[in-house]
Design a protein around this motif. Structure first.
Motif, short mmCIF file in Angstrom:
data_model
loop_
_atom_site.label_atom_id
_atom_site.label_comp_id
_atom_site.label_asym_id
_atom_site.label_seq_id
_atom_site.Cartn_x
_atom_site.Cartn_y
_atom_site.Cartn_z
N ILE A 106 0.69 -1.10 0.14
CA ILE A 106 0.13 -0.05 -0.05
C ILE A 106 0.74 1.18 -0.03
O ILE A 106 0.57 2.29 -0.83
N GLU A 107 1.98 1.37 0.85
CA GLU A 107 2.62 2.35 1.14
C GLU A 107 3.52 2.82 -0.21
O GLU A 107 3.92 3.74 -0.69
N ASP A 108 3.91 1.57 -1.03
CA ASP A 108 4.76 1.80 -2.17
C ASP A 108 3.88 2.31 -3.38
O ASP A 108 4.34 3.30 -4.04
N VAL A 109 2.60 1.87 -3.28
CA VAL A 109 1.59 2.47 -4.39
C VAL A 109 1.41 3.91 -3.98
O VAL A 109 1.52 4.72 -4.93
N VAL A 110 1.25 4.24 -2.81
CA VAL A 110 1.05 5.60 -2.49
C VAL A 110 2.02 6.58 -2.72
O VAL A 110 1.97 7.60 -3.28
N ALA A 111 3.33 5.76 -2.36
CA ALA A 111 4.27 6.90 -2.66
C ALA A 111 4.60 7.18 -4.03
O ALA A 111 5.04 8.23 -4.43
N ALA A 112 4.46 5.87 -4.89
CA ALA A 112 4.54 6.40 -6.42
C ALA A 112 3.58 7.52 -6.90
O ALA A 112 3.77 8.39 -7.71
N ALA A 113 2.28 7.50 -6.34
CA ALA A 113 1.27 8.36 -6.62
C ALA A 113 1.68 9.64 -6.16
O ALA A 113 1.08 10.71 -6.78
N SER A 114 2.27 9.80 -5.05
CA SER A 114 2.92 11.05 -4.47
C SER A 114 3.64 11.71 -5.42
O SER A 114 3.78 12.95 -5.84
N ARG A 115 4.69 10.91 -5.87
CA ARG A 115 5.74 11.13 -6.79
C ARG A 115 5.03 11.89 -8.20
O ARG A 115 5.57 12.94 -8.51
N ARG A 116 4.17 11.26 -8.85
CA ARG A 116 3.60 11.61 -9.86
C ARG A 116 2.67 13.06 -9.63
O ARG A 116 2.90 13.83 -10.70
N SER A 117 2.10 13.06 -8.48
CA SER A 117 1.36 14.19 -8.26
C SER A 117 2.03 15.27 -7.87
O SER A 117 1.65 16.74 -7.72
#
Length: 376
Positions: A141-152
């Motif tokens: 979960i935290e890997d997925v969220v971290a990737a989305a945070s970098r994109r945004s």
């Protein structure tokens, strides 16, 4: 035999008598007395993070979301398979829900979360749930969220609904140490009980300090409100109960693990009902011990519950209906959630408590087997 769904783990009267007499005698029963302070220090030491106590888990979730900066109308992703308090908290904090799928182990699906974060580029935060005390897939979960945070180009918060999970661990790491914050309920159905109460944990001490002010109307000092807030304080009476139960936690967890293992073995040997997930790398509180109906009994879950009730066995269909099918929340549902819908129609929560006996577990397992045979 009559077997209740739960029996709370409460300290003996002798264990709390002296402290109760003290505060009832001096009148210092609330407003951040010494026992609330002791409870917070004890939980912080046990988990290795900062903590703030509140009047309930729901109040704790509302204030945590607001303290992290949730603004009215911002989106929060949460599983539809959870207790309604998760969604109500997001609503009262001002958020708009996006309902996510769960995996077969009944925690938030990282794959569905990833798709939702690709679709919605304006999500404030994600609220995974440690279902029944089984930790969610925190690393994924935290890997997925971290990737989305970098994109945004901005942080997306992760706030775990840990209502069921004080005492749980994943890969040797205690629940309470993940994400931006974790929120526990300490109500009577939980392992660590304060009768009613909640707890927020975080590595971020500034966040915990802010919540500590918000639970007292947002007052910083001298009746000067710096923050949004309301009355969310834990009383001394509740803290005393929590202190005594925390002392017993490791013993309670050992006993619950031993009993859950026996229970699941009996069920698997006598029937086709499927115990809900218990991976090898986790410590599970079994706040609720649940099974799923076999595929050929789908649609007959209520009949099974009725047959168990006839034999004096109390059960629940936790959690049906899922949030996206509940009347109040339907306007927020924008798609079908087939995995959630299938699982929510197959789960049966069985009686389970720390003091349950082998005789009682055998009785329930035998009743499940008899129910299965009668419905074939």
């Amino acid at each position: 035999m009559n077997i209740p769904l739960i029996k709370p783990d409460l300290p003996s009267f002798e264990a709390v008598e002296h402290s109760f007499r003290e505060i009832l005698g001096n009148g210092k029963i609330t407003n951040f007395g010494k026992y609330v302070g002791e409870f917070e220090r004890s939980t912080a030491e046990y988990l290795g993070v900062h903590t703030a106590s509140l009047s309930s888990g729901t109040m704790a979730m509302i204030m945590t979301l607001q303290a992290l900066g949730l603004h009215k109308g911002e989106k929060g992703i949460l599983p539809s398979f959870t207790f309604m308090a998760t969604r109500q908290s997001v609503l009262y904090a001002g958020g708009v829900p996006i309902f996510a799928e769960v995996s077969d182990e009944l925690t938030l699906s990282p794959k569905d979360l990833e798709q939702l974060l690709l679709k919605h580029d304006d999500v404030f935060g994600v609220v995974p749930v440690h279902m029944y005390g089984l930790p969610a897939r925190t690393d994924e979960i935290e890997d997925v969220v971290a990737a989305a945070s970098r994109r945004s180009g901005r942080p997306i918060r992760v706030i775990y609904d840990a209502a069921h999970a004080f005492g749980s661990q994943r890969d040797g790491r205690k629940v309470g140490t993940f994400g931006d914050a974790e929120v526990f309920s300490l109500s009577v159905t939980k392992v660590v009980v304060t009768v009613e109460g909640g707890l927020v944990t975080s590595h971020n001490n500034d966040l915990i300090r802010r919540i500590a002010k918000m639970r007292n109307y947002g007052i910083e000092a001298n009746y000067d409100a710096f923050w949004p807030g309301m009355n969310g304080k834990m009383s001394e009476l509740h803290a005393i109960v929590g202190i005594e139960n925390l002392k017993r936690l490791d013993t309670l967890m050992s006993q619950r693990t031993e009993r859950a293992r026996y229970y699941f073995d009996r069920i698997k040997k006598t029937s086709s009902f499927i115990p809900c997930a218990w991976p090898d790398n986790v410590v599970h509180t079994f706040k609720d011990l649940s099974v799923r109906t076999p595929e050929y009994l789908l649609g007959k879950r209520d009949a099974v519950i009725g047959l168990l009730r006839d034999r004096g066995i109390e059960t629940r269909a936790y959690f049906f209906p899922p949030l996206h099918e509940q009347q109040f929340f339907r306007p927020y549902a924008d798609r079908r959630l087939p995995v959630t819908e299938r699982l929510s129609r197959s789960v049966i929560t069985l009686p389970f408590f720390t003091t349950i006996t082998e005789e009682q577990m055998d009785y329930v397992a035998d009743a499940l087997a008899k129910a299965e045979r009668s419905l074939q």
